[in-house]
Motif scaffolding. Sequence first.
Motif, PDB file in Angstrom:
ATOM      1  N   THR A 166      -6.178  13.271  18.569  1.00  0.00           N
ATOM      2  CA  THR A 166      -7.001  14.169  17.550  1.00  0.00           C
ATOM      3  C   THR A 166      -6.958  15.759  17.856  1.00  0.00           C
ATOM      4  N   LEU A 167      -7.308  15.930  19.333  1.00  0.00           N
ATOM      5  CA  LEU A 167      -7.396  17.157  19.649  1.00  0.00           C
ATOM      6  C   LEU A 167      -6.001  17.919  19.802  1.00  0.00           C
ATOM      7  N   ALA A 168      -4.931  17.219  20.213  1.00  0.00           N
ATOM      8  CA  ALA A 168      -3.656  17.588  20.058  1.00  0.00           C
ATOM      9  C   ALA A 168      -3.282  17.934  18.489  1.00  0.00           C
ATOM     10  N   LEU A 169      -3.617  17.173  17.737  1.00  0.00           N
ATOM     11  CA  LEU A 169      -3.278  17.506  16.119  1.00  0.00           C
ATOM     12  C   LEU A 169      -4.095  18.729  15.730  1.00  0.00           C
ATOM     13  N   LYS A 170      -5.198  19.001  16.166  1.00  0.00           N
ATOM     14  CA  LYS A 170      -6.044  20.044  15.655  1.00  0.00           C
ATOM     15  C   LYS A 170      -5.263  21.376  16.411  1.00  0.00           C
ATOM     16  N   SER A 171      -4.928  21.222  17.658  1.00  0.00           N
ATOM     17  CA  SER A 171      -4.321  22.315  18.438  1.00  0.00           C
ATOM     18  C   SER A 171      -2.943  22.556  17.673  1.00  0.00           C
ATOM     19  N   VAL A 172      -2.114  21.711  17.156  1.00  0.00           N
ATOM     20  CA  VAL A 172      -1.015  21.943  16.687  1.00  0.00           C
ATOM     21  C   VAL A 172      -0.927  22.634  15.419  1.00  0.00           C
ATOM     22  N   ASN A 173      -1.983  22.022  14.745  1.00  0.00           N
ATOM     23  CA  ASN A 173      -2.179  22.508  13.267  1.00  0.00           C
ATOM     24  C   ASN A 173      -2.618  24.076  13.333  1.00  0.00           C
ATOM     25  N   GLU A 174      -3.562  24.465  14.265  1.00  0.00           N
ATOM     26  CA  GLU A 174      -3.911  25.783  14.341  1.00  0.00           C
ATOM     27  C   GLU A 174      -2.746  26.789  14.589  1.00  0.00           C
ATOM     28  N   TRP A 175      -1.993  26.403  15.399  1.00  0.00           N
ATOM     29  CA  TRP A 175      -0.680  27.035  15.790  1.00  0.00           C
ATOM     30  C   TRP A 175       0.337  27.303  14.379  1.00  0.00           C
ATOM     31  N   VAL A 176       0.504  26.035  13.864  1.00  0.00           N
ATOM     32  CA  VAL A 176       1.134  26.190  12.418  1.00  0.00           C
ATOM     33  C   VAL A 176       0.710  27.287  11.685  1.00  0.00           C
ATOM     34  N   ASN A 177      -0.680  27.332  11.608  1.00  0.00           N
ATOM     35  CA  ASN A 177      -1.144  28.041  10.538  1.00  0.00           C
ATOM     36  C   ASN A 177      -1.683  29.548  10.838  1.00  0.00           C
ATOM     37  N   LEU A 178      -0.907  29.772  12.028  1.00  0.00           N
ATOM     38  CA  LEU A 178      -1.440  31.211  12.558  1.00  0.00           C
ATOM     39  C   LEU A 178      -1.064  32.139  11.302  1.00  0.00           C
ATOM     40  N   ALA A 179       0.106  32.258  10.973  1.00  0.00           N
ATOM     41  CA  ALA A 179       0.540  33.441   9.863  1.00  0.00           C
ATOM     42  C   ALA A 179      -0.296  33.240   8.713  1.00  0.00           C
ATOM     43  N   LYS A 180      -0.728  32.062   8.200  1.00  0.00           N
ATOM     44  CA  LYS A 180      -1.603  31.842   7.252  1.00  0.00           C
ATOM     45  C   LYS A 180      -3.052  32.366   7.186  1.00  0.00           C
ATOM     46  N   HIS A 181      -3.521  32.357   8.576  1.00  0.00           N
ATOM     47  CA  HIS A 181      -4.928  32.715   8.928  1.00  0.00           C
ATOM     48  C   HIS A 181      -4.784  34.238   8.782  1.00  0.00           C
ATOM     49  N   SER A 182      -3.665  34.809   9.317  1.00  0.00           N
ATOM     50  CA  SER A 182      -3.456  36.347   9.411  1.00  0.00           C
ATOM     51  C   SER A 182      -3.280  36.749   8.012  1.00  0.00           C
ATOM     52  N   ALA A 225       4.745  17.232  20.434  1.00  0.00           N
ATOM     53  CA  ALA A 225       4.704  18.598  19.919  1.00  0.00           C
ATOM     54  C   ALA A 225       3.840  19.532  20.628  1.00  0.00           C
ATOM     55  N   HIS A 226       2.584  18.734  20.899  1.00  0.00           N
ATOM     56  CA  HIS A 226       1.379  19.448  21.743  1.00  0.00           C
ATOM     57  C   HIS A 226       2.089  19.589  23.125  1.00  0.00           C
ATOM     58  N   ASP A 227       2.581  19.092  23.707  1.00  0.00           N
ATOM     59  CA  ASP A 227       2.953  19.179  25.103  1.00  0.00           C
ATOM     60  C   ASP A 227       4.025  20.300  25.047  1.00  0.00           C
ATOM     61  N   PHE A 228       5.056  20.344  24.163  1.00  0.00           N
ATOM     62  CA  PHE A 228       6.078  21.358  23.923  1.00  0.00           C
ATOM     63  C   PHE A 228       5.403  22.699  23.837  1.00  0.00           C
ATOM     64  N   LEU A 229       4.385  22.741  22.958  1.00  0.00           N
ATOM     65  CA  LEU A 229       3.558  24.044  22.636  1.00  0.00           C
ATOM     66  C   LEU A 229       2.931  24.738  23.776  1.00  0.00           C
ATOM     67  N   LYS A 230       2.164  23.757  24.568  1.00  0.00           N
ATOM     68  CA  LYS A 230       1.733  23.758  25.770  1.00  0.00           C
ATOM     69  C   LYS A 230       2.303  24.626  27.007  1.00  0.00           C
ATOM     70  N   ILE A 231       3.674  24.031  26.863  1.00  0.00           N
ATOM     71  CA  ILE A 231       4.645  24.784  28.215  1.00  0.00           C
ATOM     72  C   ILE A 231       5.209  26.408  27.285  1.00  0.00           C
ATOM     73  N   ALA A 232       5.376  26.112  25.845  1.00  0.00           N
ATOM     74  CA  ALA A 232       6.153  27.436  25.396  1.00  0.00           C
ATOM     75  C   ALA A 232       5.306  28.381  24.848  1.00  0.00           C
ATOM     76  N   ARG A 233       4.128  28.336  24.790  1.00  0.00           N
ATOM     77  CA  ARG A 233       3.367  29.366  24.320  1.00  0.00           C
ATOM     78  C   ARG A 233       3.045  30.408  25.398  1.00  0.00           C
ATOM     79  N   PRO A 234       2.684  30.104  26.345  1.00  0.00           N
ATOM     80  CA  PRO A 234       2.629  30.954  27.602  1.00  0.00           C
ATOM     81  C   PRO A 234       3.879  31.778  27.933  1.00  0.00           C
ATOM     82  N   ILE A 235       4.983  31.087  27.761  1.00  0.00           N
ATOM     83  CA  ILE A 235       6.594  31.944  28.142  1.00  0.00           C
ATOM     84  C   ILE A 235       6.651  32.714  26.848  1.00  0.00           C
ATOM     85  N   TRP A 236       6.224  32.348  25.847  1.00  0.00           N
ATOM     86  CA  TRP A 236       6.703  33.003  24.431  1.00  0.00           C
ATOM     87  C   TRP A 236       5.876  34.233  24.650  1.00  0.00           C
TER      88      TRP A 236
END
Length: 422
Positions: A26-42, A339-350
């Motif tokens: 549930t926490l992972a899904l929330k985090s993934v959704n927040e990232w997916v919707n970044l542009a929409k929030h902006s 997906a969450h693990d992927f973004l957890k590693i990727a986002r700091p690098i990005w």
Amino acid sequence: MGEGNKDKRRRKKRGGAKRRMTAEQTLALKSVNEWVNLAKHSSSDEVNQIDDDFLPEMMCRATFSEKVVFELHSHSICSDGFLTPSALVEKAHQNGVKVLALTDHDTVSGIPEALEAAYRFGIKIIPGVEISSVFATRDDSESEEPVHILAYYSSCGPARFEEFDQFLRNIREGRYVRAKSMLSKLNKLKKPIKWENVIRIAGSGVAPGRLHVARALLEAGHVEDLKQAFDRYLYDGGPAYSKGSEPSAEEAVQMVCKTGGIAVLAHPWALKNPNPVVKSLKAAGLHGIEVYRSDGKLAVYSDLADAYGLLKLGGSDYHGRGGRAESDLGSVGLPVLAAHDFLKIARPIWCDAIKNNLVLYLEDSSELNLKHITRFATKSITTSNSEKDIINSCLRSWLSREEMQHADFQATISKLPDIAIS
């Protein structure tokens, strides 16, 4: 009693009762959704400043999805796919994909078109590329085999772009030599095809690959279908197979890491012996390995990922050929934890890659350095009146509030000059 058993069998056939998500999922899904919707929030933050007709309705609403479909391996006509980047994005939308990585072979030329289409459909694009390389053990340099490295980048694209672009250009130029060698071998096998036909099939500016040669074989009537072309002539080590000027797999991984990307080993099941490959590439900086396919998770590669501490990812490798032999776009059920693990590693690098491009621009506010930041920005962003507005719009659509509020970013952003676009 009989009816009850029938009902149970029906539920089992349909997959049974829906499993309840764990707290971790549930926490992972929330985090993934927040990232997916970044542009929409902006976009919704700025909606009052933008004409109603300018912003698609779907981009004004950030939605929480119970299932976020990632498609991390796909191709367009910019390499050996059959669909344009726009058509690929539309297909992804139809299939319920929320995050699409366009990973054409040795080129990122299709990314801008994919991003514009994705803006219309409300899909998140991960700029990607599938890099052709070769692997050989130190003990036996003659036993080279092709290895493909998937690279995933931030919405800003690769850092050190000129170096990265030249790296890919060298590979593409080698593909022309390789394709001509394959035609020469086919001619000796009494299966002649014309070079101009291969170039026509590949398309303007597209480096020809094996699939283009296979399609030329099919057009010439030498094979009954594409599968036969590969099975008889073009498979790795086949009678018409030829090598190009690909870098070593280790060099490819190192280049991805140097330019702010996530490096993932593609389709390890195609390798003769994946263990030494993974061991060597892990030492070079490899982040992950494809484990999930449309037919499920492959345990042997999952175990291999565990053994080397690698991310477990996967995608359909969709080309748009059609037919039952090809997995459909979005058909790989990547678990939300993966997906969450992927973004957890990727986002700091990005984030670091984006920050490095910002620093370059601060040191020299040239048009070229601005392009390093806005290369993959949509037209809706690049129509702003000043360079600072453009950069701020990019950052708001790429980064979370927490990432934007990081001390390093705040210090960098505060130094951005207000330069009007002439």
